[in-house]
Write an enzyme that holds these catalytic residues in place. Sequence first.
Site, PDB file in Angstrom:
ATOM      1  N   TRP A  95       0.816  -1.218   0.000  1.00 42.93           N
ATOM      2  CA  TRP A  95       0.000   0.000   0.000  1.00 42.93           C
ATOM      3  C   TRP A  95       0.846   1.263   0.000  1.00 42.93           C
ATOM      4  O   TRP A  95       1.864   1.338   0.683  1.00 42.93           O
ATOM      5  CB  TRP A  95      -0.876  -0.008   1.249  1.00 42.93           C
ATOM      6  CG  TRP A  95      -1.527   1.306   1.515  1.00 42.93           C
ATOM      7  CD1 TRP A  95      -1.087   2.287   2.363  1.00 42.93           C
ATOM      8  CD2 TRP A  95      -2.722   1.811   0.913  1.00 42.93           C
ATOM      9  NE1 TRP A  95      -1.946   3.366   2.326  1.00 42.93           N
ATOM     10  CE2 TRP A  95      -2.963   3.098   1.445  1.00 42.93           C
ATOM     11  CE3 TRP A  95      -3.627   1.291  -0.029  1.00 42.93           C
ATOM     12  CZ2 TRP A  95      -4.063   3.870   1.071  1.00 42.93           C
ATOM     13  CZ3 TRP A  95      -4.722   2.066  -0.400  1.00 42.93           C
ATOM     14  CH2 TRP A  95      -4.923   3.331   0.154  1.00 42.93           C
ATOM     15  N   ASP A 131       0.039   9.131   0.798  1.00 42.69           N
ATOM     16  CA  ASP A 131       0.709  10.420   0.574  1.00 42.69           C
ATOM     17  C   ASP A 131       2.209  10.352   0.260  1.00 42.69           C
ATOM     18  O   ASP A 131       2.946   9.628   0.925  1.00 42.69           O
ATOM     19  CB  ASP A 131       0.634  11.285   1.841  1.00 42.69           C
ATOM     20  CG  ASP A 131      -0.724  11.298   2.477  1.00 42.69           C
ATOM     21  OD1 ASP A 131      -1.660  10.750   1.904  1.00 42.69           O
ATOM     22  OD2 ASP A 131      -0.828  11.870   3.577  1.00 42.69           O
ATOM     23  N   GLN A 184       3.853   7.373   2.392  1.00 41.47           N
ATOM     24  CA  GLN A 184       3.090   6.578   3.342  1.00 41.47           C
ATOM     25  C   GLN A 184       2.969   5.170   2.769  1.00 41.47           C
ATOM     26  O   GLN A 184       2.457   4.985   1.658  1.00 41.47           O
ATOM     27  CB  GLN A 184       1.691   7.189   3.541  1.00 41.47           C
ATOM     28  CG  GLN A 184       1.706   8.467   4.339  1.00 41.47           C
ATOM     29  CD  GLN A 184       1.987   8.218   5.806  1.00 41.47           C
ATOM     30  OE1 GLN A 184       1.103   7.860   6.558  1.00 41.47           O
ATOM     31  NE2 GLN A 184       3.232   8.398   6.221  1.00 41.47           N
ATOM     32  N   TRP A 207      -4.520   0.218   3.659  1.00 39.99           N
ATOM     33  CA  TRP A 207      -3.872   1.058   4.676  1.00 39.99           C
ATOM     34  C   TRP A 207      -3.655   0.265   5.963  1.00 39.99           C
ATOM     35  O   TRP A 207      -4.486  -0.558   6.342  1.00 39.99           O
ATOM     36  CB  TRP A 207      -4.757   2.292   4.931  1.00 39.99           C
ATOM     37  CG  TRP A 207      -4.112   3.341   5.760  1.00 39.99           C
ATOM     38  CD1 TRP A 207      -3.381   4.394   5.301  1.00 39.99           C
ATOM     39  CD2 TRP A 207      -4.149   3.458   7.189  1.00 39.99           C
ATOM     40  NE1 TRP A 207      -2.943   5.155   6.350  1.00 39.99           N
ATOM     41  CE2 TRP A 207      -3.410   4.613   7.524  1.00 39.99           C
ATOM     42  CE3 TRP A 207      -4.708   2.707   8.219  1.00 39.99           C
ATOM     43  CZ2 TRP A 207      -3.228   5.037   8.838  1.00 39.99           C
ATOM     44  CZ3 TRP A 207      -4.532   3.126   9.524  1.00 39.99           C
ATOM     45  CH2 TRP A 207      -3.806   4.279   9.824  1.00 39.99           C
ATOM     46  N   GLU A 237      -5.560  18.509   6.127  1.00 41.16           N
ATOM     47  CA  GLU A 237      -4.406  17.608   6.210  1.00 41.16           C
ATOM     48  C   GLU A 237      -3.286  18.150   5.309  1.00 41.16           C
ATOM     49  O   GLU A 237      -3.516  18.976   4.439  1.00 41.16           O
ATOM     50  CB  GLU A 237      -4.785  16.205   5.720  1.00 41.16           C
ATOM     51  CG  GLU A 237      -5.911  15.546   6.508  1.00 41.16           C
ATOM     52  CD  GLU A 237      -6.208  14.121   6.063  1.00 41.16           C
ATOM     53  OE1 GLU A 237      -6.345  13.254   6.927  1.00 41.16           O
ATOM     54  OE2 GLU A 237      -6.316  13.871   4.837  1.00 41.16           O
TER      55      GLU A 237
HETATM   56  C1  FRU Z   1      -3.684  12.044   4.237  1.00 40.36           C
HETATM   57  C2  FRU Z   1      -3.437  11.372   5.574  1.00 40.36           C
HETATM   58  C3  FRU Z   1      -2.568  12.242   6.455  1.00 40.36           C
HETATM   59  C4  FRU Z   1      -1.934  11.240   7.368  1.00 40.36           C
HETATM   60  C5  FRU Z   1      -1.738  10.055   6.464  1.00 40.36           C
HETATM   61  C6  FRU Z   1      -1.872   8.730   7.132  1.00 40.36           C
HETATM   62  O1  FRU Z   1      -4.011  11.162   3.226  1.00 40.36           O
HETATM   63  O2  FRU Z   1      -4.664  11.074   6.189  1.00 40.36           O
HETATM   64  O3  FRU Z   1      -3.268  13.264   7.120  1.00 40.36           O
HETATM   65  O4  FRU Z   1      -0.747  11.693   7.915  1.00 40.36           O
HETATM   66  O5  FRU Z   1      -2.698  10.168   5.438  1.00 40.36           O
HETATM   67  O6  FRU Z   1      -1.505   7.695   6.299  1.00 40.36           O
END
Ligand code: FRU
Length: 521
Positions: free
Chosen positions: A56, A59, A75, A83, A241
Amino acid sequence: MKLGRQILLFIVVFATLMSCKNTNSDTAKNEKTQQVRQTTTEQHRPLFHFSPQSGWMNDPNGMVYFKGEYHLFYQHYPDSTVWGPMHWGHAVSKDLVHWEHLPIALYPDSIGYIFSGSAVVDEKNTSGFGKNGEPPLVAIYTYHDMAGEKSGKNNFQTQGIAYSLDNGRTWTKYAQNPVIKNPNVKDFRDPKVMWYEPTKNWILALAVADHIEFYASKDLKNWEKTSEFGKTEGAHGGVWECPDLFPLKVEGSNTEKWVLIVNIGNGAPNKGSGGQYFIGTFDGKTFKNDNKPTDLLWLDYGTDNYAGVTWSNSPDNRRTLIGWMSNWQYAQVVPTTTWRSATTIPRDLTLRQTPQGVRLVQKPVKELEILRGSSQTIAASDIQDFKIIDSTSVAKEIELSFDLSKSNAKTFGVVLSNTKNEKVEIGYDAVTKQFFIDRREAGKKSFSDKFPSRQTAPRFSSDNTLKMHLYIDVASVELFADDGNPVLTTIFFPNEDFKTAKIFAQNGLSHLLKGQVWALK
Ligand code: FRU
């Protein structure tokens, strides 16, 4: 006493073994990630967009330019295609086009998962992490304490830092993390840090539920809150975010403006998550919006450009943005196999004075031109119904300009199709004066009722020459209209690759001034 010492010895040996175990399992994980090589035989795997080797991705994080390399962290959950416990995946590129996958940079630890954040070159070694005159790279990220969240606490997000002394290859977390504690708010994340020369401070922009908080620091370790922005400004359809803050020159002038990017988890123009921005001034402490609080400025009108932020420390004051090419509405169920998600292409940002005010403009980075293969020039002509584009390569770049004063078609643009009657239309609607991308018949869509859509963006220019610049990959199209404002980014999942592309005009003719098509290598 003797027994006491034996117990102590046992504890030390046990702790050492445990920490070795941890390192070994980290290495094993890295090897696993390294082994799965990106292949282009996987259906929907992009050819020229960055995607994780497996697992996965959401960001992009911590983008920083250092010693000839563009670092891209992201991420990442390596053990699944949905996720989960967040890591920072890592890749580097010398040209923003070819990416080398590197081992995972940051693993979750006892404080929490590693959420989004940024990285800087600490040139003056303000943090003291540097050694032998070499500046450290410092990453600033959000810790997310999952157990804390589950137990109903509010203060489960804090900010931590880590540093690297070997060009980002390995990272050491700061022993006194977290560096910013939580004041008891649920959404408290995604620190973006920059150096502010006039006050010789590090400035940090943090997304806090429905606003941005600014912090200042001399050493990246001790932070003081300086101001808040946005509770009553801009769009609030979702949580705020992934902010970004930077100065930019207005094209063709010496005027400098500050840009504050704020991604929002919901309520973007074509639904779901998207990026808004503000133009204004920043004095090292406070951001002031030049526009009315109700003015909404969008980075991208397509559904699939989220969490977009820019590289720090790029040469020549370059401001390059890259986004996550998906949308939280359906990101976790899109029909890919061993991996999920890709990034957008990198885009250089500038500011342009327009009749509506100063606006952000995005241009595909120049470096992408090295992908250009065989090309076709299409001469000026009236388009009625269809004109087939020669190239059958799936990855294409197309640049078209039309003369509106000699066109009367209701809609015109480019249609991508395959032999299964699936298609994506990218075009302009002269009646509503909107650009659009229509993926309602683009193939797989049953995975989410939020997916099939026709996405629109207003046309801001009133020039008779209308321009469309398209980057088409296996599973996406990015439309840069009228030299980069507006932009639409959209993903799709055809059952068979779109090998056919046609220029179309419906209900009338459209006058093409010039067309250029490149097969992308
Ligand atoms: C945005 C978000 C961020 C967070 C991350 C977690 O897509 O929600 O705010 O840090 O993804 O994976």
